[in-house]
Every structure is written in structure tokens, then in C-alpha cells.
Write a protein that holds these residues in place. Structure first.
Motif, PDB file in Angstrom:
ATOM      1  N   GLN A   1       0.819  -1.204   0.000  1.00 21.43           N
ATOM      2  CA  GLN A   1       0.000   0.000   0.000  1.00 21.43           C
ATOM      3  C   GLN A   1       0.856   1.259   0.000  1.00 21.43           C
ATOM      4  OE1 GLN A   1      -3.409  -0.144  -0.448  1.00 21.43           O
ATOM      5  NE2 GLN A   1      -2.813  -2.276  -0.758  1.00 21.43           N
TER       6      GLN A   1
ATOM      7  N   CYS B   1      -3.403  -1.337   5.913  1.00 20.19           N
ATOM      8  CA  CYS B   1      -3.987  -0.458   4.888  1.00 20.19           C
ATOM      9  C   CYS B   1      -4.210   0.945   5.438  1.00 20.19           C
ATOM     10  CB  CYS B   1      -5.310  -1.029   4.393  1.00 20.19           C
ATOM     11  SG  CYS B   1      -5.183  -2.449   3.293  1.00 20.19           S
TER      12      CYS B   1
ATOM     13  N   ASP C   1      -2.317   4.200   4.062  1.00 18.43           N
ATOM     14  CA  ASP C   1      -3.193   5.127   3.348  1.00 18.43           C
ATOM     15  C   ASP C   1      -3.283   6.474   4.056  1.00 18.43           C
ATOM     16  OD1 ASP C   1      -3.595   3.119   1.563  1.00 18.43           O
ATOM     17  OD2 ASP C   1      -5.652   2.662   2.174  1.00 18.43           O
TER      18      ASP C   1
ATOM     19  N   LEU D   1     -12.689   5.705  -2.956  1.00 18.80           N
ATOM     20  CA  LEU D   1     -11.935   4.854  -2.032  1.00 18.80           C
ATOM     21  C   LEU D   1     -12.576   3.478  -1.877  1.00 18.80           C
ATOM     22  CD1 LEU D   1     -11.192   7.553   0.691  1.00 18.80           C
ATOM     23  CD2 LEU D   1      -9.505   6.488  -0.822  1.00 18.80           C
TER      24      LEU D   1
ATOM     25  N   ALA E   1     -10.961   1.679  -4.845  1.00 24.55           N
ATOM     26  CA  ALA E   1      -9.565   1.983  -5.168  1.00 24.55           C
ATOM     27  C   ALA E   1      -8.660   0.759  -5.088  1.00 24.55           C
ATOM     28  CB  ALA E   1      -9.040   3.091  -4.250  1.00 24.55           C
ATOM     29  N   LYS E   2      -8.888  -0.077  -4.092  1.00 19.12           N
ATOM     30  CA  LYS E   2      -8.012  -1.237  -3.886  1.00 19.12           C
ATOM     31  C   LYS E   2      -8.121  -2.247  -5.027  1.00 19.12           C
ATOM     32  CE  LYS E   2      -6.244  -0.373   0.277  1.00 19.12           C
ATOM     33  NZ  LYS E   2      -6.444   1.073   0.251  1.00 19.12           N
TER      34      LYS E   2
ATOM     35  N   SER F   1      -4.845   2.358  -6.008  1.00 20.67           N
ATOM     36  CA  SER F   1      -4.754   2.135  -4.562  1.00 20.67           C
ATOM     37  C   SER F   1      -3.772   3.092  -3.901  1.00 20.67           C
ATOM     38  CB  SER F   1      -4.334   0.687  -4.284  1.00 20.67           C
ATOM     39  OG  SER F   1      -4.263   0.438  -2.904  1.00 20.67           O
ATOM     40  N   THR F   2      -2.659   3.385  -4.580  1.00 20.42           N
ATOM     41  CA  THR F   2      -1.662   4.292  -4.022  1.00 20.42           C
ATOM     42  C   THR F   2      -1.977   5.741  -4.371  1.00 20.42           C
ATOM     43  OG1 THR F   2      -0.002   2.547  -4.263  1.00 20.42           O
ATOM     44  CG2 THR F   2       0.813   4.766  -3.870  1.00 20.42           C
TER      45      THR F   2
ATOM     46  N   ASP G   1     -12.110   4.749   3.508  1.00 20.26           N
ATOM     47  CA  ASP G   1     -10.925   3.929   3.261  1.00 20.26           C
ATOM     48  C   ASP G   1     -11.034   2.595   3.992  1.00 20.26           C
ATOM     49  OD1 ASP G   1      -8.239   3.799   2.012  1.00 20.26           O
ATOM     50  OD2 ASP G   1      -7.558   3.631   4.097  1.00 20.26           O
TER      51      ASP G   1
ATOM     52  N   GLY H   1     -13.581   0.434   2.050  1.00 24.56           N
ATOM     53  CA  GLY H   1     -12.981  -0.069   0.810  1.00 24.56           C
ATOM     54  C   GLY H   1     -11.935  -1.138   1.081  1.00 24.56           C
ATOM     55  N   SER H   2     -11.124  -0.935   2.116  1.00 26.74           N
ATOM     56  CA  SER H   2     -10.090  -1.910   2.475  1.00 26.74           C
ATOM     57  C   SER H   2     -10.723  -3.219   2.932  1.00 26.74           C
ATOM     58  CB  SER H   2      -9.188  -1.349   3.578  1.00 26.74           C
ATOM     59  OG  SER H   2      -8.504  -0.187   3.138  1.00 26.74           O
TER      60      SER H   2
ATOM     61  N   TRP I   1     -11.940  -5.230  -0.036  1.00 23.26           N
ATOM     62  CA  TRP I   1     -10.793  -5.841  -0.737  1.00 23.26           C
ATOM     63  C   TRP I   1     -10.236  -7.024   0.046  1.00 23.26           C
ATOM     64  CZ3 TRP I   1      -5.328  -5.270   0.490  1.00 23.26           C
ATOM     65  CH2 TRP I   1      -4.481  -5.750  -0.517  1.00 23.26           C
TER      66      TRP I   1
END
Length: 328
Positions: A25, A61, A65, A109, A112-113, A119-120, A140, A143-144, A147
Motif C-alpha cells: 500500500q 492499509c 493510506d 476509495l 480503489a483497492k 490504490s496508491t 478507506d 474499501g479496504s 478488498w
């Protein structure tokens, strides 16, 4: 040997998962998906705690992040340029033009992953856009979790197949480790070579900012085109006065009313003018005869002290709308 290796993974699995996810990440090319899949498989047999796997991966993450978010909030566009500079993919910066950041805002977000490169890029972008920290952390985290849950869940469901792979790798001993290390090294070398080859192929005649400024002053200004992604314009609203906005993927549509013998100057804010050079090459292939990337891009123009304009914040989704310019 097989038993010892699996026990080692089971004993230090949580720490390995945390470190792997953290560095991935952070932007390093060390994929965390294989480790999470294996962790899911081990969880199905009780050799790793499922809740612990999800928790350490989520923590990694959020730490990485949030660090990027703070960097984007404090340093803005310079962080985006740094990410472009260290990326193994020369087009990682311009791919973001395909995503509707202005429409999605912080909700990007949530996916994003799942999008390579995004993601970055997403956390510092959200910081540069001044998304509230509480909202960032919530979105975030969600979303994390999506994923992590999907990947660990796949490992959990297909644990028997993963066990067979682990057994094969353990039986192969150091040979398997060497093969995996070789594949990772080869991946990095290939991506580096692709980047170098692109830059060599696009080594077109550049125009520097002093030359462009003289043309403007003499009333011979070419058509100036900004090919930065929507993400880059959100993070940095500066533009060269009079520039046309164009997404890299649809630049021919933006310029369809421009005669093919008209002189064009293309600029971006990527290292080595990768996006501008890519756009210039595409336009030449379409028949345009006088196309040059701007050496140093937007930063070189601003650093030289020449006039700039700013996109109106409320009009970023309609790039042609600008507010009055001023000297930098």
C-alpha cells in the motif's frame, strides 16, 4: 519439511501479512494478494485466526493510506508527481483520467483497492482535495475491508486447492523460493525496460518554456493543450493561460476542429513529460504535422515566473472554465 514450512507460516503469518500489505500500500511492487489468499486458506483449518488476518491487513492499509493522505493534504500536487516518478508503470499517472474523480469524490476509495495503481494514488489525491479526515478514514476502511474480505474469502473457500499449492512449494524447498524471487525480479526488470523504451521512443523535439513564451509575446502562440488527468487537475488547478483541456484517451475529439497544420504544444506534469509525449506521438500518427511536448511541463512554466491561470474549483469537471490569470 512441508510441516515445518507450514508451521512457520502459521506462526509468523500475521506479522508477514501486516508487513506485506503495508509495503504494498506504500507503493512498493510486493503484491499482498498471494499472502492474503494463503492466510485465508490457513484460517479455514484453524492455523491462523480469521479475525486476526482481517484486522492486521486492515490496520496495515489504514496506516499506509493515512500517511499518504496526510502527505497529499500537506504537499498536494508534489506528492502526485513523486508517485509518478517512483512508479514502474509509465502510464500510471494518466490512467486516472479514465476515472470520474469529480463525480465519485471520496467514494472512489470504495473501489480503489481493486484498480491497479489507483490504490496508491487515491489517498494523497483525497488529501489534496481536502476530504475531511473522518470521512477519509471511514471510506478507506470500508474499501479496504471489501478488498481484504474478498481475497481472504477466496483463500478460505478454496483452501483445499491452496493446500495442494503450499504442499508443492514446500516440497520444492529452496527451488520454489528461488523461482518466485526470479519471477518477481523479472517483473520489475520488464516494467523498468518498458518505461525506458517508451521514453526513448517518445524522444521527440521538445519546446522549452522560454521559446513558448516568446511565441506568445510575438503573437505567434501555438495551440497549447493540457493533457493532465482529471486527478492531476483536481490536485493542482494551475494551467497555462489559454490552454485547451483534453483527456489523453480522447484528445483527437477535443482537437477535431484544429487544422492539422496548426502548431501544437502539449504539456502535462509527469516526469519526463510522459503523458505529453504519448499524446504528441498519437497526434502525429493522426496526421498533425507540428506537435511538440513542453520541456519540463507545467512546473517549468510556473518556475520560470510566467503567467498562469487557475481552474475554478466548482468547474473542474468542465475544464475550460477558468478564473483570471496572474503572474506566478
Amino acid at each position: 519439511m512441508t510441516h515445518a514450512i507450514i508451521e512457520l507460516i502459521a506462526e509468523y503469518g500475521l506479522l508477514l501479512i501486516f508487513l506485506n500489505v503495508l509495503v504494498e500500500q506504500a507503493g512498493l511492487p510486493l503484491p499482498a494478494v498471494p499472502a492474503l489468499v494463503v492466510a485465508g486458506a490457513l484460517s479455514s483449518t484453524g492455523r491462523l485466526p480469521l479475525g486476526g488476518v482481517v484486522l492486521v491487513a486492515l490496520l496495515a492499509c489504514l496506516i499506509s493510506d493515512f500517511a499518504w493522505y496526510i502527505a497529499g493534504r500537506r504537499y498536494g500536487a508534489s506528492v502526485m508527481r513523486t508517485l509518478c516518478r517512483i512508479s514502474l508503470s509509465p502510464d500510471s499517472c494518466v490512467k486516472q483520467s479514465e476515472l470520474r474523480f469529480q463525480r465519485w469524490r471520496g467514494r472512489i476509495l470504495l473501489i480503489a483497492k481493486f484498480v491497479p495503481g489507483l490504490s496508491t494514488i487515491a489517498p494523497p489525491l483525497m488529501g489534496a482535495m481536502r476530504l475531511r479526515p473522518q470521512v477519509f478514514m471511514l471510506l478507506d476502511a470500508l474499501g479496504s475491508l471489501l478488498w481484504i474480505g474478498l481475497i481472504v474469502g477466496l483463500g478460505y473457500v478454496f483452501s483445499q486447492q491452496i493446500d495442494r499449492v503450499l504442499f508443492a512449494l514446500a516440497s520444492a524447498g529452496t527451488v520454489a523460493v528461488e523461482v518466485l524471487a526470479t519471477l518477481l525480479f523479472a517483473y520489475i526488470v520488464v516494467k523498468w525496460w518498458q518505461r525506458k523504451r517508451l521514453l526513448l521512443a517518445l524522444r521527440l523535439a521538445r519546446i522549452n518554456v522560454d521559446e513558448l513564451h516568446r511565441l506568445v509575446e510575438d503573437g505567434k502562440a501555438p495551440v497549447v493543450v493540457d493533457v493532465r488527468s482529471q486527478a492531476a487537475r483536481l490536485a493542482d488547478s494551475r494551467i497555462i493561460p489559454g490552454a485547451l483541456m483534453a483527456n489523453l484517451g480522447g484528445i483527437e475529439q477535443e482537437l477535431k476542429h484544429v487544422p492539422i497544420d496548426q502548431e501544437l504544444v502539449i504539456y502535462c506534469s509527469c516526469p519526463n513529460e510522459v503523458s505529453a509525449a504519448t499524446a504528441a506521438k498519437g497526434l502525429i500518427m493522426l496526421g498533425y504535422r507540428k506537435v511538440r511536448p513542453l520541456l519540463g511541463g507545467l512546473d517549468a512554466w510556473a518556475d520560470a515566473g510566467y503567467a498562469i491561470e487557475h481552474l475554478a474549483v466548482q468547474s473542474v469537471a468542465v475544464p475550460r472554465a477558468v478564473v483570471s490569470g496572474h503572474a506566478h
